[in-house]
Design a protein around this motif. Structure first.
Motif, PDB file in Angstrom:
ATOM      1  N   VAL A 121     -16.970   7.274 -16.724  1.00 43.73           N
ATOM      2  CA  VAL A 121     -15.727   6.718 -17.270  1.00 43.73           C
ATOM      3  C   VAL A 121     -15.768   5.201 -17.177  1.00 43.73           C
ATOM      4  CG1 VAL A 121     -13.217   6.638 -17.040  1.00 43.73           C
ATOM      5  CG2 VAL A 121     -14.440   8.782 -16.641  1.00 43.73           C
ATOM      6  N   VAL A 122     -15.318   4.545 -18.248  1.00 46.30           N
ATOM      7  CA  VAL A 122     -15.149   3.087 -18.264  1.00 46.30           C
ATOM      8  C   VAL A 122     -13.756   2.792 -18.802  1.00 46.30           C
ATOM      9  CG1 VAL A 122     -16.000   0.871 -19.133  1.00 46.30           C
ATOM     10  CG2 VAL A 122     -17.615   2.739 -18.686  1.00 46.30           C
ATOM     11  N   ILE A 123     -12.939   2.107 -18.001  1.00 47.21           N
ATOM     12  CA  ILE A 123     -11.601   1.691 -18.433  1.00 47.21           C
ATOM     13  C   ILE A 123     -11.492   0.192 -18.197  1.00 47.21           C
ATOM     14  CG2 ILE A 123      -9.109   1.969 -18.132  1.00 47.21           C
ATOM     15  CD1 ILE A 123      -9.613   4.759 -17.103  1.00 47.21           C
ATOM     16  N   SER A 124     -11.473  -0.562 -19.281  1.00 47.40           N
ATOM     17  CA  SER A 124     -11.525  -2.019 -19.139  1.00 47.40           C
ATOM     18  C   SER A 124     -11.120  -2.684 -20.440  1.00 47.40           C
ATOM     19  CB  SER A 124     -12.940  -2.461 -18.740  1.00 47.40           C
ATOM     20  OG  SER A 124     -13.063  -3.857 -18.737  1.00 47.40           O
ATOM     21  N   PHE A 155     -20.165   9.644 -21.898  1.00 50.49           N
ATOM     22  CA  PHE A 155     -19.332   8.482 -21.583  1.00 50.49           C
ATOM     23  C   PHE A 155     -17.934   8.665 -22.161  1.00 50.49           C
ATOM     24  CE2 PHE A 155     -23.333   6.457 -20.659  1.00 50.49           C
ATOM     25  CZ  PHE A 155     -23.020   5.444 -19.760  1.00 50.49           C
ATOM     26  N   ILE A 156     -16.945   8.216 -21.430  1.00 56.16           N
ATOM     27  CA  ILE A 156     -15.572   8.080 -21.922  1.00 56.16           C
ATOM     28  C   ILE A 156     -15.173   6.626 -21.702  1.00 56.16           C
ATOM     29  CG2 ILE A 156     -13.154   8.748 -21.642  1.00 56.16           C
ATOM     30  CD1 ILE A 156     -14.082  11.452 -20.660  1.00 56.16           C
ATOM     31  N   ILE A 157     -14.851   5.917 -22.782  1.00 51.24           N
ATOM     32  CA  ILE A 157     -14.538   4.495 -22.701  1.00 51.24           C
ATOM     33  C   ILE A 157     -13.121   4.275 -23.223  1.00 51.24           C
ATOM     34  CG2 ILE A 157     -15.196   2.175 -23.419  1.00 51.24           C
ATOM     35  CD1 ILE A 157     -18.045   3.177 -23.767  1.00 51.24           C
ATOM     36  N   ALA A 158     -12.285   3.666 -22.398  1.00 52.01           N
ATOM     37  CA  ALA A 158     -10.904   3.352 -22.769  1.00 52.01           C
ATOM     38  C   ALA A 158     -10.699   1.849 -22.659  1.00 52.01           C
ATOM     39  CB  ALA A 158      -9.911   4.090 -21.877  1.00 52.01           C
ATOM     40  N   GLY A 159     -10.007   1.295 -23.635  1.00 54.87           N
ATOM     41  CA  GLY A 159      -9.732  -0.139 -23.619  1.00 54.87           C
ATOM     42  C   GLY A 159      -9.866  -0.730 -25.008  1.00 54.87           C
ATOM     43  N   SER A 160      -9.383  -1.933 -25.148  1.00 56.17           N
ATOM     44  CA  SER A 160      -9.445  -2.624 -26.433  1.00 56.17           C
ATOM     45  C   SER A 160      -9.760  -4.087 -26.196  1.00 56.17           C
ATOM     46  CB  SER A 160      -8.111  -2.488 -27.179  1.00 56.17           C
ATOM     47  OG  SER A 160      -7.056  -3.070 -26.426  1.00 56.17           O
ATOM     48  N   GLY A 161     -10.176  -4.756 -27.273  1.00 51.49           N
ATOM     49  CA  GLY A 161     -10.514  -6.167 -27.179  1.00 51.49           C
ATOM     50  C   GLY A 161     -11.452  -6.569 -28.297  1.00 51.49           C
ATOM     51  N   PRO A 162     -11.830  -7.837 -28.337  1.00 53.29           N
ATOM     52  CA  PRO A 162     -12.689  -8.328 -29.432  1.00 53.29           C
ATOM     53  C   PRO A 162     -14.083  -7.730 -29.440  1.00 53.29           C
ATOM     54  CG  PRO A 162     -12.361 -10.035 -27.758  1.00 53.29           C
ATOM     55  CD  PRO A 162     -11.419  -8.926 -27.427  1.00 53.29           C
ATOM     56  N   ILE A 215     -18.206   9.632 -12.442  1.00 54.57           N
ATOM     57  CA  ILE A 215     -18.636   8.273 -12.054  1.00 54.57           C
ATOM     58  C   ILE A 215     -17.778   7.276 -12.811  1.00 54.57           C
ATOM     59  CG2 ILE A 215     -20.528   6.596 -12.157  1.00 54.57           C
ATOM     60  CD1 ILE A 215     -22.480   8.912 -11.881  1.00 54.57           C
ATOM     61  N   TYR A 216     -17.388   6.218 -12.109  1.00 54.34           N
ATOM     62  CA  TYR A 216     -16.703   5.122 -12.790  1.00 54.34           C
ATOM     63  C   TYR A 216     -17.651   3.930 -12.852  1.00 54.34           C
ATOM     64  CZ  TYR A 216     -13.440   1.568 -14.220  1.00 54.34           C
ATOM     65  OH  TYR A 216     -12.832   0.568 -14.922  1.00 54.34           O
ATOM     66  N   LEU A 217     -17.876   3.413 -14.060  1.00 52.50           N
ATOM     67  CA  LEU A 217     -18.804   2.296 -14.265  1.00 52.50           C
ATOM     68  C   LEU A 217     -18.006   1.024 -14.532  1.00 52.50           C
ATOM     69  CD1 LEU A 217     -21.713   1.303 -14.588  1.00 52.50           C
ATOM     70  CD2 LEU A 217     -21.611   1.988 -16.996  1.00 52.50           C
ATOM     71  N   HIS A 218     -18.279  -0.017 -13.744  1.00 51.91           N
ATOM     72  CA  HIS A 218     -17.532  -1.276 -13.852  1.00 51.91           C
ATOM     73  C   HIS A 218     -18.535  -2.439 -13.950  1.00 51.91           C
ATOM     74  CE1 HIS A 218     -13.793  -3.511 -13.538  1.00 51.91           C
ATOM     75  NE2 HIS A 218     -14.349  -4.325 -12.662  1.00 51.91           N
TER      76      HIS A 218
END
Length: 501
Positions: A219-222, A249-256, A294-297
């Motif tokens: 998981v990635v939340i960023s 993978f599960i990816i949450a978040g927004s941005g450029p 697992i959380y990936l940062h």
């Protein structure tokens, strides 16, 4: 005694983020301890005016122009009239600013000192010293902190960074970390265990085992920005999936950087192995995290990293880069550290996957351990002590300890006299010092004009939010603030009331 406190920052709900959550949780716990707290921020998505949140937290959303990443355009003086009106209406005694990049925060500290109020600043970020953006930010920070009463940093690394950037006396900087509401970040599988019929039910996590052929979800939340390591993540994902076929993978978040991530998935045809959720609200973070192992940062700079504490509380094994204050956050058995490099991040993720498959990591214990390590009640108590120190409720000897009588600083109580303030600002640089002094003088003249043009007698005093009295161990009501520092606050499990032990 209880204080009337104004939390000021450009960053607040409904925008997601660590600073926003910090301000809300700290304010709520300070209210529980008998203080009056209001939040001053800019308008968000049509949210203009005054709103009340849970626990009677009052929020002033001021309509100002937002220029970049929820930061308002710096105007120095135009915020003063409405800020003064709010401060007088709410009878504010302490102004607490948050965020180095918040224009509202820096301007509020300047105006509060002009009005004779005590000020505190909390820094949540790390900045460099070489690029143009950091140089300008550091100069602005030096201007704001030249006349602040006390500074709080969320990690020791953040303290070192802030002391160097703003040329502060290290004794005037306290380290108070972020925290997490552990009850909101519980692992997925729980069983209820009862000690006896008269005791309460205490949930406990079930052990989770990952077999050799089971799928491991990362998981990635960023926010998908450069400083959050999104480029590093984009480069590492194909290599991790190639080396470990049973990984998703599960990816949450927004941005450029979201468009770069989507393009990489299309080129590599990895859409079936990487799920993009887009932006998620803070209350939905736990629901996303419990889907993973697992959380990936991969952040490139981080002062604390509240999200990795939330991930560990949810029972996830954490893989993170060894940057900033991250190594201070969690113990070694909960994390695998990597250098902020592609090869090392891939290697560290592989080690974490192997550790989970072998059963060496007992993630079912993480939640209870995090719950013991981090508490917003503790953060509020330590912040309250800072307020006591700057207002004189406790002596300098008690507040600063052995450094109270240090020869390099006879007294750290900031005076309100204009000449004393000008002396502090004048030492900020050959040219900057003179400019800062000019800003302070103009700010003082505007304050005198406002006192004549809009007298305090014409400003109505706002009524405080009605609150129920606390109940002590003798079943007698205690007035707000009367219980402070008399004992440990515990929740009576029989009726849910606050009692003193």
């Amino acid at each position: 005694m209880p204080y009337n406190i104004a939390m000021v920052s450009d960053f607040f709900f409904p925008a997601p983020g660590g600073v926003e959550s910090h301000i809300y949780q700290l304010s709520s716990k300070l209210i529980d301890r008998g203080h009056k707290v209001v939040v001053i921020t800019h308008a968000y998505e049509g949210r203009t005016g005054v709103r009340y949140l849970t626990n009677g937290l009052k929020v002033y959303s001021v309509p100002f122009l937002v220029i970049y990443r929820e930061t308002t355009m710096p105007t120095v003086f135009s915020f003063f009239p409405i800020f003064r009106n709010i401060v007088i209406r709410e009878e504010i005694q302490i102004v607490h600013g948050h965020g180095s990049l918040s224009s509202f925060c820096h301007e509020a500290i300047l105006h509060a000192r002009t009005m004779g109020l005590r000020t505190v600043f909390t820094d949540h970020s790390l900045f460099g010293f070489a690029d143009a953006g950091s140089i300008l930010t550091n100069k602005l920070l030096k201007f704001a902190l030249s006349d602040v009463d006390h500074v709080i940093c969320v990690s020791h690394t953040c303290k070192e960074n802030t002391v160097l950037r703003a040329s502060l006396d290290p004794v005037m900087v306290s380290v108070i970390p972020n925290a997490v509401v552990a009850e909101n970040f519980q692992p997925k599988s729980y069983i209820s265990k009862s000690r006896n019929e008269m005791d309460y039910l205490r949930p406990r996590p079930l052990p989770q085992r990952v077999g050799p052929g089971d799928t491991i979800v990362i998981v990635v939340i960023s926010r998908l920005f450069y400083n959050k390591g999104t480029d590093l993540l984009i480069a590492a994902i194909p290599r991790i999936l190639a080396a470990h076929p049973n990984v998703r993978f599960i990816i949450a978040g927004s941005g450029p950087k979201a468009i770069d991530l989507e393009q990489m998935l299309e080129r590599r045809m990895l859409q079936d192995k990487v799920e993009l959720l887009g932006p998620v609200r803070h209350e939905e973070v736990r629901d996303v995290m419990i889907r993973g192992h697992i959380y990936l940062h991969p952040s490139l700079t981080e002062a604390f990293g509240t999200v990795i504490v939330e991930a560990a509380s949810c029972g996830l094994y954490v893989v993170c880069t060894r940057v900033g204050g991250i190594p201070e956050v969690l113990p070694a058995h909960m994390t695998t550290f990597a250098k902020p490099e592609e090869d090392d991040l891939v290697l560290a993720t592989g080690k974490a996957i192997a550790a989970l498959r072998s059963g060496k990591v007992k993630t079912e214990r993480f939640h209870d351990q995090v719950k013991m390590m981090y508490s917003w009640t503790d953060v509020a108590q330590r912040t309250e002590r800072v307020y006591d120190g700057i207002t004189g409720a406790i002596s300098e000897q008690d507040f600063y300890g052995e450094h109270a009588n240090a020869p390099w600083s006879a007294s750290r109580v900031r005076g309100y006299a204009l000449i004393d303030r000008l002396k502090r600002y004048y030492g900020c640089g050959i040219w900057a010092g003179k400019l800062f002094c000019l800003c302070v003088v103009i700010d003082y003249l505007i304050f005198l004009f406002l006192e004549l043009w809009a007298p305090r007698s014409r400003i109505d005093i706002a009524r405080s939010w009605p609150r129920k009295p606390f109940i002590n161990d003798k079943n007698k009501p205690v007035e707000n603030g009367a219980y402070r520092r008399r004992g440990t606050d515990l929740m009576d499990r029989r009726n849910g009331s606050l009692v003193l032990r």
